[in-house]
Write a protein that holds these residues in place. Sequence first.
Motif, PDB file in Angstrom:
ATOM      1  N   VAL A 260       0.849  -1.186   0.000  1.00 41.28           N
ATOM      2  CA  VAL A 260       0.000   0.000   0.000  1.00 41.28           C
ATOM      3  C   VAL A 260       0.884   1.234   0.000  1.00 41.28           C
ATOM      4  CG1 VAL A 260      -1.739   1.296   1.259  1.00 41.28           C
ATOM      5  CG2 VAL A 260      -1.849  -1.193   1.201  1.00 41.28           C
ATOM      6  N   ALA A 261       0.632   2.145  -0.930  1.00 41.81           N
ATOM      7  CA  ALA A 261       1.428   3.370  -1.006  1.00 41.81           C
ATOM      8  C   ALA A 261       0.679   4.520  -0.350  1.00 41.81           C
ATOM      9  CB  ALA A 261       1.720   3.715  -2.467  1.00 41.81           C
ATOM     10  N   GLY A 262       1.435   5.542   0.048  1.00 41.09           N
ATOM     11  CA  GLY A 262       0.809   6.777   0.517  1.00 41.09           C
ATOM     12  C   GLY A 262       0.530   6.781   2.004  1.00 41.09           C
ATOM     13  N   VAL A 263      -0.162   7.812   2.427  1.00 39.71           N
ATOM     14  CA  VAL A 263      -0.482   8.027   3.830  1.00 39.71           C
ATOM     15  C   VAL A 263      -1.973   7.816   4.029  1.00 39.71           C
ATOM     16  CG1 VAL A 263      -0.419   9.714   5.709  1.00 39.71           C
ATOM     17  CG2 VAL A 263       1.392   9.688   3.980  1.00 39.71           C
ATOM     18  N   ALA A 264      -2.339   7.260   5.160  1.00 43.66           N
ATOM     19  CA  ALA A 264      -3.745   6.992   5.424  1.00 43.66           C
ATOM     20  C   ALA A 264      -4.563   8.266   5.335  1.00 43.66           C
ATOM     21  CB  ALA A 264      -3.903   6.355   6.805  1.00 43.66           C
ATOM     22  N   GLY A 265      -5.760   8.139   4.819  1.00 44.50           N
ATOM     23  CA  GLY A 265      -6.649   9.281   4.680  1.00 44.50           C
ATOM     24  C   GLY A 265      -8.078   8.880   4.980  1.00 44.50           C
ATOM     25  N   PRO A 266      -9.002   9.823   4.895  1.00 42.57           N
ATOM     26  CA  PRO A 266     -10.399   9.525   5.201  1.00 42.57           C
ATOM     27  C   PRO A 266     -11.053   8.743   4.073  1.00 42.57           C
ATOM     28  CG  PRO A 266     -10.177  11.782   4.438  1.00 42.57           C
ATOM     29  CD  PRO A 266      -8.788  11.235   4.549  1.00 42.57           C
ATOM     30  N   GLY A 267     -12.234   8.192   4.383  1.00 45.31           N
ATOM     31  CA  GLY A 267     -13.006   7.509   3.357  1.00 45.31           C
ATOM     32  C   GLY A 267     -12.964   6.011   3.527  1.00 45.31           C
ATOM     33  N   PRO A 268     -13.771   5.302   2.746  1.00 44.83           N
ATOM     34  CA  PRO A 268     -13.796   3.844   2.830  1.00 44.83           C
ATOM     35  C   PRO A 268     -12.465   3.244   2.413  1.00 44.83           C
ATOM     36  CG  PRO A 268     -14.991   4.617   0.884  1.00 44.83           C
ATOM     37  CD  PRO A 268     -14.679   5.824   1.708  1.00 44.83           C
ATOM     38  N   ARG A 269     -12.256   2.021   2.863  1.00 43.54           N
ATOM     39  CA  ARG A 269     -11.025   1.321   2.541  1.00 43.54           C
ATOM     40  C   ARG A 269     -11.349   0.087   1.700  1.00 43.54           C
ATOM     41  NH1 ARG A 269      -6.702   3.127   5.347  1.00 43.54           N
ATOM     42  NH2 ARG A 269      -7.148   4.712   6.922  1.00 43.54           N
ATOM     43  N   PHE A 270     -10.441  -0.215   0.789  1.00 44.34           N
ATOM     44  CA  PHE A 270     -10.683  -1.269  -0.187  1.00 44.34           C
ATOM     45  C   PHE A 270      -9.604  -2.341  -0.080  1.00 44.34           C
ATOM     46  CE2 PHE A 270     -12.237   2.791  -1.666  1.00 44.34           C
ATOM     47  CZ  PHE A 270     -13.574   2.498  -1.919  1.00 44.34           C
ATOM     48  N   THR A 271     -10.043  -3.596  -0.183  1.00 44.12           N
ATOM     49  CA  THR A 271      -9.147  -4.733   0.005  1.00 44.12           C
ATOM     50  C   THR A 271      -9.389  -5.761  -1.085  1.00 44.12           C
ATOM     51  OG1 THR A 271      -9.195  -4.395   2.402  1.00 44.12           O
ATOM     52  CG2 THR A 271      -8.432  -6.548   1.622  1.00 44.12           C
ATOM     53  N   ARG A 272      -8.297  -6.330  -1.589  1.00 39.51           N
ATOM     54  CA  ARG A 272      -8.414  -7.402  -2.569  1.00 39.51           C
ATOM     55  C   ARG A 272      -9.117  -8.617  -1.967  1.00 39.51           C
ATOM     56  NH1 ARG A 272      -3.236  -6.068  -2.302  1.00 39.51           N
ATOM     57  NH2 ARG A 272      -2.750  -8.019  -1.245  1.00 39.51           N
ATOM     58  N   GLY A 316      -6.608  -2.644   2.330  1.00 41.23           N
ATOM     59  CA  GLY A 316      -7.128  -1.712   3.316  1.00 41.23           C
ATOM     60  C   GLY A 316      -6.798  -0.279   2.946  1.00 41.23           C
ATOM     61  N   ALA A 317      -6.729   0.025   1.650  1.00 43.12           N
ATOM     62  CA  ALA A 317      -6.312   1.345   1.177  1.00 43.12           C
ATOM     63  C   ALA A 317      -7.515   2.222   0.860  1.00 43.12           C
ATOM     64  CB  ALA A 317      -5.440   1.199  -0.069  1.00 43.12           C
ATOM     65  N   THR A 318      -7.350   3.521   1.055  1.00 45.93           N
ATOM     66  CA  THR A 318      -8.378   4.488   0.677  1.00 45.93           C
ATOM     67  C   THR A 318      -8.222   4.848  -0.790  1.00 45.93           C
ATOM     68  OG1 THR A 318      -6.975   6.376   1.200  1.00 45.93           O
ATOM     69  CG2 THR A 318      -8.283   5.452   3.009  1.00 45.93           C
ATOM     70  N   LEU A 319      -9.202   5.580  -1.308  1.00 47.73           N
ATOM     71  CA  LEU A 319      -9.109   6.035  -2.692  1.00 47.73           C
ATOM     72  C   LEU A 319      -7.881   6.923  -2.886  1.00 47.73           C
ATOM     73  CD1 LEU A 319     -12.813   6.838  -3.676  1.00 47.73           C
ATOM     74  CD2 LEU A 319     -11.307   5.159  -4.749  1.00 47.73           C
ATOM     75  N   ALA A 320      -7.576   7.740  -1.877  1.00 46.06           N
ATOM     76  CA  ALA A 320      -6.407   8.608  -1.986  1.00 46.06           C
ATOM     77  C   ALA A 320      -5.130   7.789  -2.086  1.00 46.06           C
ATOM     78  CB  ALA A 320      -6.339   9.547  -0.784  1.00 46.06           C
ATOM     79  N   GLN A 321      -5.026   6.736  -1.287  1.00 45.53           N
ATOM     80  CA  GLN A 321      -3.844   5.878  -1.342  1.00 45.53           C
ATOM     81  C   GLN A 321      -3.750   5.152  -2.680  1.00 45.53           C
ATOM     82  OE1 GLN A 321      -4.787   3.693   2.280  1.00 45.53           O
ATOM     83  NE2 GLN A 321      -2.859   4.415   3.173  1.00 45.53           N
ATOM     84  N   LEU A 322      -4.885   4.667  -3.160  1.00 46.00           N
ATOM     85  CA  LEU A 322      -4.890   3.969  -4.436  1.00 46.00           C
ATOM     86  C   LEU A 322      -4.496   4.905  -5.576  1.00 46.00           C
ATOM     87  CD1 LEU A 322      -8.125   1.804  -4.032  1.00 46.00           C
ATOM     88  CD2 LEU A 322      -5.746   1.082  -3.743  1.00 46.00           C
ATOM     89  N   THR A 323      -4.930   6.145  -5.490  1.00 46.45           N
ATOM     90  CA  THR A 323      -4.561   7.122  -6.514  1.00 46.45           C
ATOM     91  C   THR A 323      -3.065   7.395  -6.480  1.00 46.45           C
ATOM     92  OG1 THR A 323      -6.751   8.151  -6.386  1.00 46.45           O
ATOM     93  CG2 THR A 323      -4.986   9.455  -7.369  1.00 46.45           C
ATOM     94  N   GLU A 324      -2.495   7.525  -5.290  1.00 45.71           N
ATOM     95  CA  GLU A 324      -1.058   7.729  -5.164  1.00 45.71           C
ATOM     96  C   GLU A 324      -0.290   6.531  -5.735  1.00 45.71           C
ATOM     97  OE1 GLU A 324       0.345   8.877  -1.349  1.00 45.71           O
ATOM     98  OE2 GLU A 324      -1.221  10.368  -1.041  1.00 45.71           O
ATOM     99  N   ALA A 325      -0.796   5.334  -5.492  1.00 48.83           N
ATOM    100  CA  ALA A 325      -0.131   4.140  -6.005  1.00 48.83           C
ATOM    101  C   ALA A 325      -0.161   4.112  -7.534  1.00 48.83           C
ATOM    102  CB  ALA A 325      -0.802   2.883  -5.443  1.00 48.83           C
TER     103      ALA A 325
END
Length: 454
Positions: A260-272, A316-325
Amino acid sequence: MAGTLLVDAVGSCIAIDLTALDEGDEAAVRAAWADALADAAAEPVETVTPHGSERAHMLSGLSQQVTLAAIEAARGRAWMLHAAGIATDDGQVVVLVGPSGRGKTTASRALGAVYGYVSDETVAIDADGRVWPYRKPLSVIEDPSAPKAQLPPSALGLQPLPHAELRVAAIVLLDRDPSHAPIPTVEVTDLGDALDGLVSQTSFLHDQPAALRFIAAVAAATGGIRTVKYREAVTLPAVIAELARPAGAIVVPPLPEHVVAGVAGPGPRFTRVAVADEVAVDDPDRIALLTIRENRQGHVTLLGGIAPAVWRAAEGATLAQLTEAAIAAYDEPEGFDAGAAVLLAVGQLLDAGLLTSDEPVIARRDDVAWVDSGDRIVALPLSPGPDAQLAQPAALVGSAALIWEWLEEPITLTQLIARATEAAGMDAAAEVPGQVEAFVAQLTQSRLVGTPAA
């Protein structure tokens, strides 16, 4: 063993119980299976008993019985392709894959008259690349008015197996085209494009360890999956000579480590979700995922675009983390809205059941009446709210009606926003989330939608 015939079928010894047959039927069984005899000292893993009063039907049914028993015995041990196999004198096997009607049987017989005949039914490939033959009887029309005869390969002029150990040399997708030029053509087929065809012709894929990664490893070791386009099977022997070259070592890659890349942020979290297997397909970057459906059939999904980066980072990543990745993996071209693109990819992965979310699902309430008049939907809650009053009917048109359709089944807010963004277009991506959230809140307040009971 008296009264028993031992046959070799894709590496397993299957016993045929002959004790209930008369002398003529027993002789017919022995003649049909003459080219598939197992070593007399072999230990059978299964015994089948021929049945049926009519000889032709008994022989045809017996072939199916042995095949099913052999495939069952080999499940999880080898990659079993519904395919034909041809072997050169030094044991190099070219595996011919194709659905019914693509000329596989005709090609195998034309080639089997020149090269060692391995099978036209099932080819089993072990983890180290060894191929196990299955020289079962072939069904041949001798009299159009009679059932097909069951003849051993040698009776049709097909060549015996070489004395060398059989090794996989090439995996070939057959593409017979009556309009093709007289000379066959051979081209390497992208693994991602070939997987559907290979998976559909594989038995017990869900029991094969690292199924997708093993297919990819075999493809890499043999120079890639090849497609042979041809007009007539008699032109194929020269092609086989070019393909039947010793393969490299089959090295199954480990499962990738997803970070998982980035820093934790608000919003739902997504998992494979857990998948049966996955393999990377390079140039361009893609990932093939194997999932097992309720009917125990394997299903392959090929992720492309930015979806591979989203999949790898979804732990367990947020949309913001997924975007950073995604940006870290592919950069963000000028004028490209990476956030909106990731949202669409996440929505599609959720729709496909490949991601899970920790956000609640919403759906139409059961106590709602609604009618679709064609240009609008009118919905009315049938149960009073806390104030004991019924809400007024709600008229839904345009995008509101579309969202109402999507709410037929439980769905997350992220999926709704992703679908609405795709429908509205990327130019409206910035406005869609707020609009959808406000509309869903309005539907919830009006007691038209809610969270389904667990």
